[in-house]
Design an enzyme around this catalytic site. Sequence first.
Site, PDB file in Angstrom:
ATOM      1  N   SER A 106       0.904  -1.669   0.041  1.00 28.42           N
ATOM      2  CA  SER A 106       0.328  -0.153   0.033  1.00 28.42           C
ATOM      3  C   SER A 106       0.771   1.351   0.181  1.00 28.42           C
ATOM      4  O   SER A 106       0.503   2.371   0.204  1.00 28.42           O
ATOM      5  CB  SER A 106      -0.874   0.263   1.719  1.00 28.42           C
ATOM      6  OG  SER A 106      -0.146   0.003   1.808  1.00 28.42           O
ATOM      7  N   ASP A 152      -8.022   6.510   4.360  1.00 30.36           N
ATOM      8  CA  ASP A 152      -7.863   5.195   5.315  1.00 30.36           C
ATOM      9  C   ASP A 152      -9.670   5.274   6.125  1.00 30.36           C
ATOM     10  O   ASP A 152      -9.240   4.422   6.968  1.00 30.36           O
ATOM     11  CB  ASP A 152      -6.798   4.871   6.046  1.00 30.36           C
ATOM     12  CG  ASP A 152      -5.510   4.237   5.481  1.00 30.36           C
ATOM     13  OD1 ASP A 152      -5.480   4.570   4.539  1.00 30.36           O
ATOM     14  OD2 ASP A 152      -4.556   5.166   5.796  1.00 30.36           O
ATOM     15  N   HIS A 179       1.010   4.009   6.535  1.00 33.11           N
ATOM     16  CA  HIS A 179       0.929   5.488   5.757  1.00 33.11           C
ATOM     17  C   HIS A 179       0.987   6.517   5.941  1.00 33.11           C
ATOM     18  O   HIS A 179       1.491   6.724   7.059  1.00 33.11           O
ATOM     19  CB  HIS A 179      -1.057   5.327   6.170  1.00 33.11           C
ATOM     20  CG  HIS A 179      -1.415   4.092   5.249  1.00 33.11           C
ATOM     21  ND1 HIS A 179      -2.733   3.337   5.237  1.00 33.11           N
ATOM     22  CD2 HIS A 179      -1.142   3.131   4.598  1.00 33.11           C
ATOM     23  CE1 HIS A 179      -2.876   1.934   4.076  1.00 33.11           C
ATOM     24  NE2 HIS A 179      -2.135   2.178   4.046  1.00 33.11           N
TER      25      HIS A 179
END
Length: 167
Positions: A44, A109, A83
């Site tokens: 990701s 998210d 992230h």
Amino acid sequence: MNIRHQLVQFLNLALVLSSAFMAWKTLSVITNSHSPIVVVLSGSMEPAFQRGDILFLWNRDNHAKVGDVVVYEIKGKSIPIVHRVLREHHNAESKQFLLTKGDNNAVDDLGLYAKKQAYLNQKTDLVGTVKGYLPMVGYITILITENIYFRYTLLGLMGISSLLSNE
């Protein structure tokens, strides 16, 4: 093998394990993070970080900035997520709240957060901010986790090695 030799081997193993534990706890105190080193488990964050990269975290900063790569945990889930901070805002008490997104993901998210949670709380949800990394070094962790044959082969080799060692 006599009992004295076995006791020495056991004490050496205990010394190695306790030294590793003390080093981990010392690093945790220095970085102010319960998990100062994490391995990237998904794609990701590509191209910034690949699967298997080891990330070094720091959690002594008062605030995360937009663009920082952070590691956070969601209540009830055990796997930390790596992230980038997409947005931040502060409430009346100057508490910082963050919205994150993976570089390789199409959406933010919000769908990953706990129910009725719109933002991450910087103080309670963040494990740390990424300050450095080693590429691909953590891939052994992924192999051990995902490949049962590799895991048992490695355990078997370690067991045979400890049985055959003379020191």
